[in-house]
Design an enzyme around this catalytic site. Structure first.
Site, PDB file in Angstrom:
ATOM      1  N   ARG A  62      26.350  53.818  50.271  1.00  0.00           N
ATOM      2  CA  ARG A  62      27.667  53.202  50.099  1.00  0.00           C
ATOM      3  C   ARG A  62      27.971  52.274  51.292  1.00  0.00           C
ATOM      4  O   ARG A  62      28.494  51.175  51.136  1.00  0.00           O
ATOM      5  CB  ARG A  62      28.686  54.345  49.987  1.00  0.00           C
ATOM      6  CG  ARG A  62      30.124  54.003  50.171  1.00  0.00           C
ATOM      7  CD  ARG A  62      30.674  53.284  48.973  1.00  0.00           C
ATOM      8  NE  ARG A  62      31.628  52.294  49.427  1.00  0.00           N
ATOM      9  CZ  ARG A  62      32.779  52.024  48.822  1.00  0.00           C
ATOM     10  NH1 ARG A  62      33.110  52.648  47.727  1.00  0.00           N
ATOM     11  NH2 ARG A  62      33.589  51.099  49.296  1.00  0.00           N
ATOM     12  N   ILE A  89      36.440  50.910  45.445  1.00  0.00           N
ATOM     13  CA  ILE A  89      37.236  51.042  46.660  1.00  0.00           C
ATOM     14  C   ILE A  89      36.575  50.186  47.737  1.00  0.00           C
ATOM     15  O   ILE A  89      35.348  50.214  47.895  1.00  0.00           O
ATOM     16  CB  ILE A  89      37.258  52.523  47.119  1.00  0.00           C
ATOM     17  CG1 ILE A  89      37.774  53.424  46.000  1.00  0.00           C
ATOM     18  CG2 ILE A  89      38.084  52.689  48.393  1.00  0.00           C
ATOM     19  CD1 ILE A  89      39.132  53.073  45.469  1.00  0.00           C
ATOM     20  N   ASN A 104      45.737  43.743  45.713  1.00  0.00           N
ATOM     21  CA  ASN A 104      45.147  44.340  44.510  1.00  0.00           C
ATOM     22  C   ASN A 104      46.212  44.385  43.429  1.00  0.00           C
ATOM     23  O   ASN A 104      47.388  44.578  43.708  1.00  0.00           O
ATOM     24  CB  ASN A 104      44.683  45.771  44.823  1.00  0.00           C
ATOM     25  CG  ASN A 104      44.119  46.474  43.604  1.00  0.00           C
ATOM     26  OD1 ASN A 104      43.251  45.933  42.912  1.00  0.00           O
ATOM     27  ND2 ASN A 104      44.604  47.674  43.321  1.00  0.00           N
ATOM     28  N   THR A 105      45.763  44.210  42.200  1.00  0.00           N
ATOM     29  CA  THR A 105      46.686  44.384  41.087  1.00  0.00           C
ATOM     30  C   THR A 105      46.295  45.642  40.326  1.00  0.00           C
ATOM     31  O   THR A 105      45.115  45.917  40.120  1.00  0.00           O
ATOM     32  CB  THR A 105      46.765  43.113  40.214  1.00  0.00           C
ATOM     33  OG1 THR A 105      47.523  43.413  39.050  1.00  0.00           O
ATOM     34  CG2 THR A 105      45.424  42.543  39.849  1.00  0.00           C
ATOM     35  N   HIS A 106      47.301  46.425  39.965  1.00  0.00           N
ATOM     36  CA  HIS A 106      47.062  47.754  39.399  1.00  0.00           C
ATOM     37  C   HIS A 106      47.925  47.948  38.150  1.00  0.00           C
ATOM     38  O   HIS A 106      49.129  47.655  38.176  1.00  0.00           O
ATOM     39  CB  HIS A 106      47.404  48.818  40.450  1.00  0.00           C
ATOM     40  CG  HIS A 106      47.090  50.202  39.991  1.00  0.00           C
ATOM     41  ND1 HIS A 106      45.807  50.701  39.944  1.00  0.00           N
ATOM     42  CD2 HIS A 106      47.901  51.185  39.517  1.00  0.00           C
ATOM     43  CE1 HIS A 106      45.828  51.930  39.468  1.00  0.00           C
ATOM     44  NE2 HIS A 106      47.088  52.246  39.207  1.00  0.00           N
ATOM     45  N   ASP A 138      45.030  48.969  51.609  1.00  0.00           N
ATOM     46  CA  ASP A 138      44.746  49.677  52.860  1.00  0.00           C
ATOM     47  C   ASP A 138      43.552  50.608  52.615  1.00  0.00           C
ATOM     48  O   ASP A 138      42.844  50.453  51.623  1.00  0.00           O
ATOM     49  CB  ASP A 138      46.003  50.403  53.388  1.00  0.00           C
ATOM     50  CG  ASP A 138      46.434  51.556  52.495  1.00  0.00           C
ATOM     51  OD1 ASP A 138      45.697  51.888  51.537  1.00  0.00           O
ATOM     52  OD2 ASP A 138      47.508  52.133  52.762  1.00  0.00           O
ATOM     53  N   GLY A 140      43.399  53.635  51.724  1.00  0.00           N
ATOM     54  CA  GLY A 140      43.549  54.637  50.668  1.00  0.00           C
ATOM     55  C   GLY A 140      43.242  54.063  49.290  1.00  0.00           C
ATOM     56  O   GLY A 140      42.825  52.912  49.153  1.00  0.00           O
ATOM     57  N   ASP A 142      44.839  52.770  46.269  1.00  0.00           N
ATOM     58  CA  ASP A 142      46.079  52.205  45.713  1.00  0.00           C
ATOM     59  C   ASP A 142      47.316  52.665  46.488  1.00  0.00           C
ATOM     60  O   ASP A 142      48.379  52.916  45.886  1.00  0.00           O
ATOM     61  CB  ASP A 142      46.205  52.562  44.209  1.00  0.00           C
ATOM     62  CG  ASP A 142      45.046  52.006  43.397  1.00  0.00           C
ATOM     63  OD1 ASP A 142      44.563  50.899  43.708  1.00  0.00           O
ATOM     64  OD2 ASP A 142      44.606  52.683  42.446  1.00  0.00           O
TER      65      ASP A 142
HETATM   66  C1  GAR Z   1      43.714  44.945  35.118  1.00  0.00           C
HETATM   67  O1  GAR Z   1      44.637  45.626  34.313  1.00  0.00           O
HETATM   68  C2  GAR Z   1      43.755  45.501  36.524  1.00  0.00           C
HETATM   69  O2  GAR Z   1      44.998  45.900  36.958  1.00  0.00           O
HETATM   70  C3  GAR Z   1      42.838  46.684  36.371  1.00  0.00           C
HETATM   71  O3  GAR Z   1      41.760  46.200  35.629  1.00  0.00           O
HETATM   72  C4  GAR Z   1      42.268  45.228  34.708  1.00  0.00           C
HETATM   73  C5  GAR Z   1      41.370  44.000  34.785  1.00  0.00           C
HETATM   74  O4  GAR Z   1      41.557  43.179  33.685  1.00  0.00           O
HETATM   75  N1  GAR Z   1      42.444  47.206  37.647  1.00  0.00           N
HETATM   76  C6  GAR Z   1      42.389  48.504  37.903  1.00  0.00           C
HETATM   77  O5  GAR Z   1      42.562  49.364  37.074  1.00  0.00           O
HETATM   78  C7  GAR Z   1      42.025  48.835  39.331  1.00  0.00           C
HETATM   79  N2  GAR Z   1      42.256  50.210  39.606  1.00  0.00           N
HETATM   80  P1  GAR Z   1      40.651  41.890  33.448  1.00  0.00           P
HETATM   81  O6  GAR Z   1      39.174  42.278  33.601  1.00  0.00           O
HETATM   82  O7  GAR Z   1      41.020  41.455  32.064  1.00  0.00           O
HETATM   83  O8  GAR Z   1      41.046  40.869  34.499  1.00  0.00           O
END
Ligand code: GAR
Length: 187
Positions: A62, A89, A104-106, A138, A140, A142
């Protein structure tokens, strides 16, 4: 300083596409992935943006993968790294080097439902409202400072696919708005 955006994506890359379809496109210097099959890599190629893939199984540990990813990112000297559906991660050294410069977008309202299965986790729990979050990364999972969130009511008997797609519609716009405000006025 002119923004240099580097987008990390593992999957279909529809969030990346939202960035590429916005005025932010001209600041995207590279797309990185951990998955050679990622649609995001094809989307980058279609518009002539440089792309790289750092495949975990090609590294003995890793830590080696973390270092390779950090080197690959560093080669583009990004001012902001955008994790847009990157399902790994990020290593602590990478986070340290780009402190407050990785977002990051979650697909959930953090701190609820962190991790890789946020949409099915929310459905299984039975919450009536979920949504999406853009946050700084960061060390962690999310856990970094939240920048923006938007809520969505879950429809009765809604499937995971339907809900995730509705969340992503909101996520795409939110991501573009957040990045636009983070990079500010640009030359
Ligand atoms: C999105 O919903 C994003 O938030 C999620 O993967 C999707 C990507 O969509 N990410 C996570 O779950 C990270 N933990 P995409 O491949 O259509 O851009």
């Amino acid at each position: 300083m002119t923004a240099r955006l580097l987008v990390l994506a593992s999957g279909t890359g529809s969030l990346l596409q939202a960035v590429l379809d916005s005025p932010l496109a001209r600041y995207v210097v590279a797309v990185g992935s951990d998955n050679p099959e990622a649609g995001a890599l094809e989307r980058a190629a279609e518009v002539g943006i440089e792309a790289f893939c750092v495949i975990p199984s090609e590294f003995p540990s890793r830590r080696h993968w973390d270092q390779a990813l950090q080197r690959a990112i560093g080669a583009y000297a990004p001012t902001l790294v955008i994790s847009a559906g990157f399902m790994r991660i990020l290593g602590p050294e990478l986070v340290q080097e780009y402190r407050n410069r990785i977002i990051n977008t979650h697909p959930a309202l953090l701190p609820a439902f962190p991790g890789a299965h946020a949409v099915p986790d929310a459905l299984r729990y039975g919450v009536k409202v979920t949504g999406c979050t853009v946050h700084f990364v960061d060390e962690g999972v999310d856990t970094g400072t939240i920048i923006a969130q938007e809520a969505l009511a879950i429809e009765p008997n809604e499937t995971e696919e339907h809900l995730h797609e509705r969340i992503k519609v909101v996520e795409r716009a939110m991501l573009v708005d957040v990045v636009t405000s983070l990079i500010g006025e640009q030359p």
